[in-house]
Structures are given as structure tokens and as C-alpha cells.
Design a protein around this motif. Structure first.
Motif, mmCIF file in Angstrom:
data_model
loop_
_atom_site.group_PDB
_atom_site.id
_atom_site.type_symbol
_atom_site.label_atom_id
_atom_site.label_comp_id
_atom_site.label_asym_id
_atom_site.label_seq_id
_atom_site.Cartn_x
_atom_site.Cartn_y
_atom_site.Cartn_z
ATOM 1 N N GLU A 36 47.785 36.002 43.609
ATOM 2 C CA GLU A 36 46.892 36.036 44.769
ATOM 3 C C GLU A 36 45.807 37.102 44.591
ATOM 4 N N ALA A 39 43.258 35.887 42.033
ATOM 5 C CA ALA A 39 42.308 34.938 42.619
ATOM 6 C C ALA A 39 41.252 35.671 43.452
ATOM 7 N N ALA A 40 41.662 36.665 44.214
ATOM 8 C CA ALA A 40 40.715 37.443 45.014
ATOM 9 C C ALA A 40 39.753 38.218 44.111
ATOM 10 N N GLN A 43 37.168 35.849 42.704
ATOM 11 C CA GLN A 43 36.170 35.515 43.729
ATOM 12 C C GLN A 43 35.188 36.675 43.910
ATOM 13 N N LEU A 83 41.042 34.931 50.686
ATOM 14 C CA LEU A 83 41.872 35.230 49.518
ATOM 15 C C LEU A 83 42.399 36.661 49.566
#
Length: 134
Positions: A36, A39-40, A43, A83
Motif C-alpha cells: 500500500e 502504491a502511494a 502515485q 492511497l
């Protein structure tokens, strides 16, 4: 009394030796980057790249700059915030799990530590009484 202290120290050492691999594993687990969070971070990097791309455009590219800014503000930043919230929640859950497990591991020798502390206090008390100036 000193034999008791030595016995408690030996028991504590055995407990620490038994729990050391698990403590190391928990420390590594706590330091690891969660999917997680990855992914953040990706981004966030995408948003940064868009800012760089927007800033590199010349003064005659106003429409393109505005389109990139709109994309950042309307699409990418909200996605990042979502996210990030998921990543923060996952990190908190992992930290709580690790903290609870470490607490259990640390409590295993609590009785021996308390007994050893009491014995050492008694030894100090006896030593103090025996070495008093009379």
C-alpha cells in the motif's frame, strides 16, 4: 540469595535467546515497505513527474500547462490522498500487531525479572547492614 539471582539470570538469558529470532523478524517486518505504501509512493512520484513536465513547458504552452494542472488537481492528488489513507491504515495495523507481539515476548520473563530485582534489593540491604560502621 546469589544462587537465586544466578538462576533467574540464566532463565532470563534462555528466554531472550529463545525470543531473539522472533524479535528480529518482527523488527524487519516493521521496517518493510508495505504494498500500500509502495502504491502511494508511486502515485506521489507520478504527481512529481507531472509537475516537472508542466514546469518544463515554455510560456506559449498555456493550454497544456492548464491541462496538466487540472489532471494533477482533479485526478492524481485525490487518488494519492486515497492511497495514502489506505497505506496509513495498513501501517497502523501492522505496527499494532508487532507492538502487541513484542509486548507478549517481553512479558515472558517478567516474573523472573521481578524476583531477581527483589533478591538483589535484599542482597543490597543485607550488605548495607553488614558493612555499617559500628
Amino acid at each position: 540469595m546469589q544462587k537465586k539471582v544466578a538462576t533467574y539470570e540464566k532463565e532470563l538469558k534462555e528466554i531472550e535467546d529463545k525470543n531473539a529470532p522472533e524479535k528480529i523478524r518482527l523488527a524487519k517486518e516493521k521496517k518493510a515497505v508495505l504494498p500500500e505504501e509502495q502504491a502511494a509512493n508511486e502515485q506521489k512520484d507520478l504527481i512529481h513527474d507531472l509537475y516537472v513536465r508542466r514546469d518544463s513547458l515554455g510560456i506559449f504552452k498555456g493550454k497544456e500547462k492548464k491541462a496538466i494542472t487540472t489532471q494533477i488537481d482533479d485526478v492524481e492528488n485525490p487518488k494519492y490522498e486515497q492511497l495514502k489513507a489506505v497505506a496509513d491504515k495498513a501501517r497502523k495495523e501492522l505496527d499494532d500487531k508487532v507492538r502487541d507481539r513484542l509486548s507478549v515476548l517481553n512479558d515472558e520473563g517478567k516474573q523472573q525479572r521481578n524476583e531477581m530485582k527483589a533478591c538483589k534489593a535484599r542482597i543490597d540491604e543485607i550488605t548495607k547492614e553488614l558493612t555499617k560502621n559500628r
